[in-house]
Scaffold this motif. Structure first.
Motif, short mmCIF file in Angstrom:
data_model
loop_
_atom_site.label_atom_id
_atom_site.label_comp_id
_atom_site.label_asym_id
_atom_site.label_seq_id
_atom_site.Cartn_x
_atom_site.Cartn_y
_atom_site.Cartn_z
N GLN A 105 -4.85 -2.62 -5.05
CA GLN A 105 -5.87 -3.32 -4.49
C GLN A 105 -5.61 -4.76 -3.90
N LYS A 147 -5.17 -8.13 -5.96
CA LYS A 147 -6.72 -8.40 -6.76
C LYS A 147 -6.69 -7.85 -8.06
N LYS A 191 0.92 -1.09 -0.03
CA LYS A 191 -0.20 0.13 -0.14
C LYS A 191 1.02 1.11 -0.05
#
Length: 310
Positions: free
Chosen positions: A68, A90, A62
């Motif tokens: 994601q 993802k 992140k």
């Protein structure tokens, strides 16, 4: 919790710059990542049995990439083993893996550490931190000094060992049935490694234990040495007393030359003193330890002749 687990937990709390986060992620992904291709899309899972490490992987991704991500938990029912925590991208993982130099532009896997990832010293430290988090183990210093890092691939193992040795860690590599290990057994080098990867609390604890162990070992060596010397002194004194008693019963001490008689009588009167102390007791000038030893050798010779009936 084990010493290795405590050390890893400490490492997961460190704050790092983006370049260092990238290097650490490269090691974690290369060593604990699983790549699959579905519908021409590259998918990536990064698995670990340590919940704190899975959270760190999530935070680092992140911080640098803003992808994601989700964390999945797989329970291992067999033998009641630890849960497996899976950090899953993802979205397609191709750009991520290429940026970490795990695959090249043609999507072929690379096995060595990319030099541009570890150009800076801080990044080299971070890559080693990631490697330890991914495949490292560390004995409690009370038992033995042993740190190792497991890696599946030979090229990466030797590339990692080379990187570690840029810090003069003197690591060794061994092949195993299912991969390779890099290991070190020197307490000083292990503390150096802990310092390099930023595990300062673990380092201080390790050093405290090491100092106490070294002191204990030094005391034991001194006691053993003193005990051996004492046993040697007592054994020699008993043999001297035995010889003197034999001479006294057989021919009498008066038959000995004056210097030998003097030292024999002093030994009978002082069975526990050292040769040096006996030398200081003789009349006139003190005699050296070697001089006293020389006289006892002569007494020993006379006693042996008596035993042989001469």
């Amino acid at each position: 919790m084990s010493f290795a687990a405590d050390t890893k937990r400490e490492l997961t709390m460190l704050e790092v710059d983006d370049c260092c986060a990238r290097a650490e992620l490269a090691a974690l992904t290369r060593m604990n990542g699983f790549v699959s291709i579905r519908s021409k899309r590259i998918e990536l899972d990064i698995a670990t049995e340590n919940a704190a490490i899975s959270r760190r992987i999530y935070r680092l991704i992140k911080q640098v990439y803003h992808y994601q991500i989700e964390i999945l938990v797989r329970r291992k029912m067999r033998l009641k083993k630890n849960n497996v925590y899976i950090v899953r991208l993802k979205e397609t993982a191709g750009p991520f893996l290429r940026d970490l130099r795990i695959i090249d532009q043609s999507s072929q896997f690379t096995r060595e550490i990319a030099p541009e990832l570890v150009k800076k010293k801080c990044c080299r430290r971070s890559y080693l931190r990631g490697a330890f988090l991914a495949g490292g183990s560390l004995n409690h210093p009370e038992s033995s000094y042993h740190l190792e890092i497991f890696s599946n691939y030979e090229e990466h193992t030797y590339s990692l060992a080379k990187l570690m040795n840029t810090f003069d860690l003197n690591v060794k590599v061994l092949s195993r049935k299912n991969g390779y290990i890099i290991y070190m057994k020197e307490g000083e080098k292990i503390t150096d490694f802990l310092s390099i990867i930023g595990a300062n609390k673990a380092l201080f604890y390790f050093e405290d234990i090491r100092i106490v162990k070294d002191m204990r070992n030094s005391v034991n060596r001194l006691v053993n040495c003193e005990t051996a010397n004492l046993n040697k002194t007592v054994g020699a004194a008993m043999r001297q007393m035995e010889n003197i008693h034999l001479i006294e019963k057989s021919i009498g001490l008066d038959e000995l030359p004056e210097k030998l008689r003097e030292i024999a009588e002093l030994r009978l009167q002082n069975p526990d003193v050292t040769l040096k102390e006996l030398g200081e007791m003789v009349g006139g000038e003190p005699i050296s330890k070697s001089g006293i030893n020389h006289r006892f050798r002569k007494i020993d010779l006379i006693a042996n002749r008596i035993r042989q009936g001469q």
